[in-house]
Design an enzyme around this catalytic site. Structure first.
Site, PDB file in Angstrom:
ATOM      1  N   GLU A  94       0.781  -1.128  -0.110  1.00 11.95           N
ATOM      2  CA  GLU A  94      -0.011   0.032  -0.071  1.00 11.95           C
ATOM      3  C   GLU A  94       0.960   1.244   0.130  1.00 11.95           C
ATOM      4  O   GLU A  94       2.034   1.340   0.609  1.00 11.95           O
ATOM      5  CB  GLU A  94      -0.906  -0.127   1.164  1.00 11.95           C
ATOM      6  CG  GLU A  94      -1.972   1.135   1.239  1.00 11.95           C
ATOM      7  CD  GLU A  94      -2.863   0.965   2.427  1.00 11.95           C
ATOM      8  OE1 GLU A  94      -3.791   1.832   2.764  1.00 11.95           O
ATOM      9  OE2 GLU A  94      -2.735  -0.136   3.337  1.00 11.95           O
ATOM     10  N   ASN A  99      -6.570   1.076   3.200  1.00 14.34           N
ATOM     11  CA  ASN A  99      -7.111   2.312   3.282  1.00 14.34           C
ATOM     12  C   ASN A  99      -6.897   3.741   2.411  1.00 14.34           C
ATOM     13  O   ASN A  99      -7.757   4.465   2.226  1.00 14.34           O
ATOM     14  CB  ASN A  99      -6.782   2.856   4.656  1.00 14.34           C
ATOM     15  CG  ASN A  99      -7.381   1.979   5.917  1.00 14.34           C
ATOM     16  OD1 ASN A  99      -8.186   1.067   5.341  1.00 14.34           O
ATOM     17  ND2 ASN A  99      -7.300   2.220   6.877  1.00 14.34           N
ATOM     18  N   ASN A 142     -12.293  -1.167  -0.472  1.00 21.23           N
ATOM     19  CA  ASN A 142     -11.551  -1.836   0.904  1.00 21.23           C
ATOM     20  C   ASN A 142     -12.309  -1.267   2.216  1.00 21.23           C
ATOM     21  O   ASN A 142     -12.598  -0.208   2.379  1.00 21.23           O
ATOM     22  CB  ASN A 142     -10.237  -1.183   0.934  1.00 21.23           C
ATOM     23  CG  ASN A 142      -9.439  -1.652   2.214  1.00 21.23           C
ATOM     24  OD1 ASN A 142      -8.957  -2.692   2.048  1.00 21.23           O
ATOM     25  ND2 ASN A 142      -9.257  -0.729   3.020  1.00 21.23           N
ATOM     26  N   GLU A 143     -12.643  -2.391   2.786  1.00 14.92           N
ATOM     27  CA  GLU A 143     -12.950  -2.380   4.166  1.00 14.92           C
ATOM     28  C   GLU A 143     -14.196  -1.291   4.487  1.00 14.92           C
ATOM     29  O   GLU A 143     -14.191  -0.505   5.179  1.00 14.92           O
ATOM     30  CB  GLU A 143     -11.890  -1.991   4.905  1.00 14.92           C
ATOM     31  CG  GLU A 143     -10.831  -2.866   5.319  1.00 14.92           C
ATOM     32  CD  GLU A 143      -9.927  -2.827   6.517  1.00 14.92           C
ATOM     33  OE1 GLU A 143      -9.805  -1.580   6.897  1.00 14.92           O
ATOM     34  OE2 GLU A 143      -8.949  -3.572   6.717  1.00 14.92           O
ATOM     35  N   TYR A 199      -5.848  -9.210  11.785  1.00 15.37           N
ATOM     36  CA  TYR A 199      -4.261  -8.857  12.373  1.00 15.37           C
ATOM     37  C   TYR A 199      -4.290  -9.724  13.831  1.00 15.37           C
ATOM     38  O   TYR A 199      -5.209  -9.589  14.482  1.00 15.37           O
ATOM     39  CB  TYR A 199      -4.068  -7.674  12.228  1.00 15.37           C
ATOM     40  CG  TYR A 199      -3.731  -7.010  10.866  1.00 15.37           C
ATOM     41  CD1 TYR A 199      -2.700  -7.224  10.218  1.00 15.37           C
ATOM     42  CD2 TYR A 199      -5.012  -6.248  10.366  1.00 15.37           C
ATOM     43  CE1 TYR A 199      -2.584  -6.659   8.992  1.00 15.37           C
ATOM     44  CE2 TYR A 199      -4.737  -5.867   9.159  1.00 15.37           C
ATOM     45  CZ  TYR A 199      -3.630  -5.780   8.396  1.00 15.37           C
ATOM     46  OH  TYR A 199      -3.645  -5.344   7.198  1.00 15.37           O
ATOM     47  N   GLU A 244      -5.878  -9.474   3.624  1.00 16.25           N
ATOM     48  CA  GLU A 244      -4.999  -8.849   4.602  1.00 16.25           C
ATOM     49  C   GLU A 244      -4.777  -9.907   6.041  1.00 16.25           C
ATOM     50  O   GLU A 244      -5.850  -9.948   6.585  1.00 16.25           O
ATOM     51  CB  GLU A 244      -5.512  -7.623   4.937  1.00 16.25           C
ATOM     52  CG  GLU A 244      -5.259  -6.448   3.929  1.00 16.25           C
ATOM     53  CD  GLU A 244      -5.490  -4.874   4.541  1.00 16.25           C
ATOM     54  OE1 GLU A 244      -5.603  -4.618   5.792  1.00 16.25           O
ATOM     55  OE2 GLU A 244      -6.323  -3.978   3.732  1.00 16.25           O
ATOM     56  N   GLN A 294       1.963  -6.315   5.228  1.00 14.68           N
ATOM     57  CA  GLN A 294       2.264  -6.006   3.781  1.00 14.68           C
ATOM     58  C   GLN A 294       3.487  -6.502   3.151  1.00 14.68           C
ATOM     59  O   GLN A 294       4.105  -7.769   4.212  1.00 14.68           O
ATOM     60  CB  GLN A 294       2.168  -4.505   3.561  1.00 14.68           C
ATOM     61  CG  GLN A 294       0.843  -4.001   3.724  1.00 14.68           C
ATOM     62  CD  GLN A 294       0.917  -2.351   3.692  1.00 14.68           C
ATOM     63  OE1 GLN A 294       1.544  -1.803   2.642  1.00 14.68           O
ATOM     64  NE2 GLN A 294      -0.052  -1.575   3.949  1.00 14.68           N
TER      65      GLN A 294
END
Length: 502
Positions: free
Chosen positions: A26, A71, A171-172, A243, A291, A351
């Protein structure tokens, strides 16, 4: 600690999609600038990309990489990153309170990915923008020529299209922190219409719709149901994010969070099946776990820094230093993805460089492999083929995050074309070795071809620029094949890749 286990060559879970070993990068922190791209670095190539970082990336054998966010994508204008570099605008990135120079855009990143032998998985902005901008982006990227956007790409020096086939629809979008956050039905409708339009440009394209940002969201798992009810027949995957961190300091409970991941996947698989049945659809939608990684060491401090700083350019952000304990957690997550490969077709470690990443690179200095690099690399190299079920009978433990957790974690992959059966094994016990007796049904004449392991390290030990090879896989010992059984002793807190010729 006695462990009995068995595997049978006919008990297949799924043929693993190679994209299970993908990555994410990202425009965030130093992932791009001074991560993969640093024109003034001694290792920079003619495009400004670091050769030393490229070498480490290539060794991971990544099939696909998700870009440019994250994001970041929810307020991104892709047009800012094309054309003459000196004419590109500097923008404020609202996601991470930084300045984006746009010196790396789709064409620069496409060239980097092509050089690395990696296919791109591109995300479109469905936060601050919408269908029209997404359509223009796909035309610029994928159409051969003869139209406004494709000829604009050619005028920028890129004659041939990038032919990107995998697209993320935002995204999200369930997250209130997201620029352009939407309600589930609203987002599902937008994703549906966008997928229909983009498939008109690229008929073979696959689309990933946003699932929950994590499995503790208040809207989980109803978000997935509502979104899929709007767009099921026009999308191919639904994304999951998660995560991990050892905030309590309890190593065994940390490892037990892998069981949470299995429940997460199982729950969303059930939602997919429910919507499929409700719609009487013949199509299958799979999971894209795009992710995942360990992220906790500096997370609170980074949140405070971001809130206070004044729009810096490519600051150090989320630069986790991973330890041996984290490597064992990552190895366990990969094992879980292998076991769930009938539903999880794509997974992206988040990432790739500097930002919560297996690779670190100092500005103007060296690049090195973090501890988590190794289990990912070995799985990517040797985990292609058919995932097999492994029955394990041995001691278990209970933890706040899960009950009846196996101390010994085993995943198996059979590659008939290479005549190989590979086991990825973790002994989670803190003090006891594991005596393994694994029955190899249907693999007569198996022989031990390779055994690499990591063991004997302090759980908090790590690699760094001063000792980049402190924790690395070394040839293992103590395992052998006799009477069609894999037998031997595995040290406590250890990880193993065992490859048999079959």
């Amino acid at each position: 600690m006695q462990i009995r286990a068995s595997v049978h060559r006919d008990f297949t879970i799924a043929v693993i999609d190679d994209r299970l070993y993908s990555a994410f990068i990202e425009h965030m922190g130093r992932a791009i600038y001074s991560g993969i791209h640093e024109p003034d670095h001694p290792e920079a190539d003619e495009r400004g990309f670091r050769r030393d970082v490229m070498s480490l990336v290539r060794d991971l054998h990544i099939p696909t990489i998700r870009y440019p966010g994250g994001n970041f994508v929810s307020a991104y204008r892709w047009e800012d990153g094309v054309g003459p570099s000196e004419q590109r605008p500097v923008r404020l990135d609202l996601a991470w309170r930084t300045r984006e120079t746009n010196q790396v855009g789709i064409n620069e990143f496409g060239a980097w990915a092509e050089s690395a032998g990696i296919d791109m998985m591109l995300a479109v902005n469905l936060g601050s923008r919408g269908l029209e901008e997404a359509r223009n982006f796909v035309e610029y990227v994928n159409h051969p020529g003869g139209t406004w956007w494709s000829d604009l790409r050619r005028s920028h020096g890129v004659e041939n299209p990038w032919n990107v086939n995998l697209w993320c629809l935002g995204n999200e979008m369930d997250g209130p922190w997201q620029i352009g956050h939407k309600e589930a039905k609203e987002y599902g409708r937008l994703a549906d219409e966008t997928a229909k339009a983009l498939r008109g440009l690229t008929p073979t394209a696959e689309f990933v719709v946003c699932g929950s940002s994590h499995d503790h969201m208040p809207s989980y798992p109803d978000w997935e149901r509502e979104v899929l009810e709007q767009c099921y027949d026009n999308v191919d995957y639904i994304s999951l994010h998660k995560y991990f961190g050892n905030r309590s300091g309890d190593t065994l409970d940390y490892f037990a969070t892998i069981e949470e991941t299995g429940r997460y996947i199982q729950t969303i698989a059930g939602v997919i099946d429910y919507v499929k049945a409700k719609k009487r659809s013949a199509r299958d939608v799979y999971i894209c776990f795009d992710e995942w990684n360990v992220w906790y060491h500096n997370r609170d401090e980074d949140d405070r820094r971001v809130a206070q700083w004044d729009w810096p350019e490519a600051p150090a952000l989320l630069e986790e230093t991973y330890n041996f304990e984290d490597a064992l957690l990552v190895a366990g997550l990969i094992n879980e993805f292998i076991r769930r490969s009938d539903r999880v077709r794509i997974a992206c470690i988040a990432q790739l460089v500097n930002v919560i990443a297996p690779i670190r690179a100092e500005r103007g200095g060296p690049a090195w492999r973090q501890t988590i690099y190794w289990p990912f690399q070995f799985a990517s190299r040797y985990g292609r083929g058919r995932a097999l079920r492994v029955a394990v009978d041995g001691p278990t433990y209970n933890a706040p995050n899960a009950s009846d957790v196996q101390y010994l974690d085993i995943a198996a992959v059979h590659n008939p074309a290479e005549g190989a059966l590979t086991f990825f094994i973790i002994n989670r016990h803190l003090t006891e070795p594991a005596s393994l007796d694994l029955d190899l049904h249907g693999f007569d004449g198996a022989r031990l071809d390779m055994h690499h392991s990591m063991s004997g390290h302090d759980p908090k030990a790590s690699n760094g620029p001063d000792r980049p090879d402190h924790i690395v896989p070394v040839p293992g010992n103590g395992l052998g094949v006799e009477d069609n059984r894999l037998r031997g002793e595995l040290a406590p807190l250890s990880w193993h890749t065992v490859r048999l010729g079959v």
